[in-house]
Design an enzyme around this catalytic site. Structure first.
Site, mmCIF file in Angstrom:
data_model
loop_
_atom_site.group_PDB
_atom_site.id
_atom_site.type_symbol
_atom_site.label_atom_id
_atom_site.label_comp_id
_atom_site.label_asym_id
_atom_site.label_seq_id
_atom_site.Cartn_x
_atom_site.Cartn_y
_atom_site.Cartn_z
ATOM 1 N N GLU A 141 -4.026 -13.694 -1.866
ATOM 2 C CA GLU A 141 -5.261 -12.906 -1.777
ATOM 3 C C GLU A 141 -6.481 -13.807 -1.749
ATOM 4 O OE1 GLU A 141 -5.746 -9.390 -4.212
ATOM 5 O OE2 GLU A 141 -7.862 -9.840 -4.536
ATOM 6 N N ASP A 186 3.971 -6.918 -7.070
ATOM 7 C CA ASP A 186 2.567 -6.636 -6.780
ATOM 8 C C ASP A 186 1.689 -7.420 -7.774
ATOM 9 O OD1 ASP A 186 0.390 -5.374 -5.617
ATOM 10 O OD2 ASP A 186 0.603 -3.518 -6.784
ATOM 11 N N GLY A 219 -7.350 2.150 -8.131
ATOM 12 C CA GLY A 219 -7.614 3.355 -8.905
ATOM 13 C C GLY A 219 -8.148 4.495 -8.053
HETATM 14 ZN ZN ZN Z 1 -3.670 -4.350 -5.272
#
Ligand code: ZN
Length: 349
Positions: free
Chosen positions: A142, A83, A190
Site C-alpha cells: 500500500e 488483509d 467502515g
Molecule cells: Zn483495507
C-alpha cells in the site's frame, strides 16, 4: 481445487478486463455466503481475513473453514489473503498457515495507526516480497494512507489526508516488486466514508487514472470500497438500528476503476450491514424465536445476495472456469526464473 495464487487470479482478471471482489470473513456463515454466491455466479473469488478476524476466529478454525470451502467447491478458484498485515511476522504467520496471498500494509507503522515513512514502507514490504515470492505467495502493498479505522487498524481521519502521489507509486512498485498495489484515493474503512454522494472533490478517481497511466500493467486495489447502499441501511434502521446517514463508493465509480487497472476490490461493510439487517428483522418480527439458525440462515442469505450482486457488477461472474490453477510451487519457480515478472511496466509522464 486447492487454494490458488492471488497473482494468477489477478493476472487472469487483467486479461479478461474485470475486477475481483475480496470479501472479509470471520466465521463459517460468511464463508458459506461467499461460496454460495461464487457458485451461483461462477466466479473466481478472494477471501480475506484481517488480523482482527484471525484473532476472533482463531487461526486454525478459520483456515480449516477455507480449506473446506476449497474442497467443497472444486470448480471455484479461491485465493486466501491476509488483509492489512501490520508487520513481517504477521505476513509470515499467514504464509505458514497456507494463505496464498498477503497484504503488507507498510503505509502504517506496526501499531497499525501511525503513518510510516516511504523508506520504512519500502523496506518492510520488500522484505515480505522476498520471503513470500520464494514460497509462491502473492504480495499486495500500500502506498498512501487510507482513511478511517477498521478492526482497530487505520490512521483514522478523512481519506483525503494522504492521497497517493503517482510518482511515488511508480517508485514504490519498482523498489518493492509487489504483485498488487493498494492506493489511497479518498476512500475510508467502515460505514462512514462520505457525508454525501461522493464527487471528484472527495473521491479522487483522477488520481487512480493517473496512476494507471504510469503503471499500465500493475494490478491496482481499491480498499474501503463498500457502496453502503441506502436499502441496506434502511433495513437496519427500520428494525431498531441507529445508523447515521452515510454514503459509500458508488458501484459505477468502482466500474470506472476496473476500466483503469483496478483488479481487486475490498468489500466488508456492505456484508456487515446485510447480516445485521437480516438478524434485526428476525428479532423484531418474531421475538419469540431463540434458535440461532432462525436468524443466522437469513443473515447468510442476505450476505450471499450482496456478494453475488457485486460479483456480477465487478465482472468476475462467469469466469471461474476460464483457467486451471497453477500449483503454488510452480508459481514460486516462476518468480525465481523471472517468468512471473515483479518489475512494473512504467509509462512516461
Ligand atoms: Zn483495507
Amino acid at each position: 481445487m486447492p487454494l490458488v495464487s492471488m497473482r494468477q487470479l489477478l493476472d487472469e482478471a487483467a486479461k479478461g478486463g474485470y475486477g475481483v471482489g475480496a470479501f472479509n470473513v470471520n466465521d463459517m456463515e460468511q464463508i458459506q455466503a461467499i461460496m454460495m454466491a461464487a457458485k451461483e455466479t461462477k466466479s473466481p473469488v478472494i477471501v480475506q481475513a484481517s488480523r482482527g478476524a484471525r484473532q476472533f476466529a482463531e487461526d486454525l478454525y478459520l483456515f480449516r473453514l477455507i480449506q473446506a470451502a476449497a474442497e467443497l467447491n472444486p470448480e471455484i478458484p479461491i485465493a486466501m489473503h491476509q488483509d492489512h498485515g501490520n508487520s513481517f511476522d504477521t505476513c509470515k504467520s499467514a504464509i505458514e498457515l497456507g494463505y496464498t496471498s498477503v497484504m503488507m500494509d507498510g503505509s502504517l507503522k506496526e501499531d497499525g495507526k501511525t503513518p510510516a515513512s516511504f523508506e520504512e514502507n519500502v523496506e518492510v514490504t520488500r522484505r515480505v516480497v522476498d520471503y513470500a515470492h520464494e514460497r509462491g505467495v502473492t504480495v499486495e502493498g500500500e502506498i498512501g494512507v487510507l482513511g478511517g479505522v477498521e478492526d482497530g487498524h487505520g490512521a483514522g481521519g478523512s481519506g483525503l489526508e494522504h492521497i497517493t502521489d503517482p510518482d511515488q507509486a511508480v517508485e514504490f512498485a519498482e523498489l518493492t516488486g509487489v504483485d498488487a498495489l493498494a492506493i489511497a484515493i479518498g476512500t475510508s474503512h467502515g460505514a462512514y466514508k462520505f457525508t454525501k454522494k461522493p464527487d471528484g472533490s472527495v473521491l479522487k478517481m483522477d488520481v487512480l487514472i493517473a496512476i494507471h497511466k504510469r503503471l499500465p500493467n500493475t494490478h491496482l486495489v481499491m480498499h474501503g470500497s463498500s457502496s453502503v447502499p441506502k436499502d441496506l441501511q434502511d433495513i437496519v434502521n427500520q428494525y431498531g438500528g441507529k445508523l447515521k446517514e452515510t454514503w459509500g463508493v458508488p458501484v459505477e465509480e468502482i466500474q470506472l476503476g476496473i476500466r483503469n487497472g483496478v483488479r481487486k476490490i475490498n468489500v466488508d461493510t456492505d456484508n456487515r450491514l446485510a447480516i445485521t439487517g437480516a438478524i434485526r428483522k428476525v428479532f423484531a418480527e418474531t421475538p419469540e424465536k431463540f434458535d440461532p439458525r432462525d436468524y443466522l440462515k437469513p443473515a447468510r442469505e442476505a450476505m450471499k445476495k450482496v456478494v453475488a450482486q457485486r460479483m456480477v457488477q465487478f465482472g468476475q461472474a462467469g469466469h471461474a472456469g476460464d483457467y486451471a490453477p497453477i500449483a503454488i510451487a510452480e508459481i514460486a519457480k516462476g518468480y525465481a526464473d523471472g517468468s512471473l515478472t515483479t518489475q512494473p511496466l512504467v509509462a512516461a509522464r
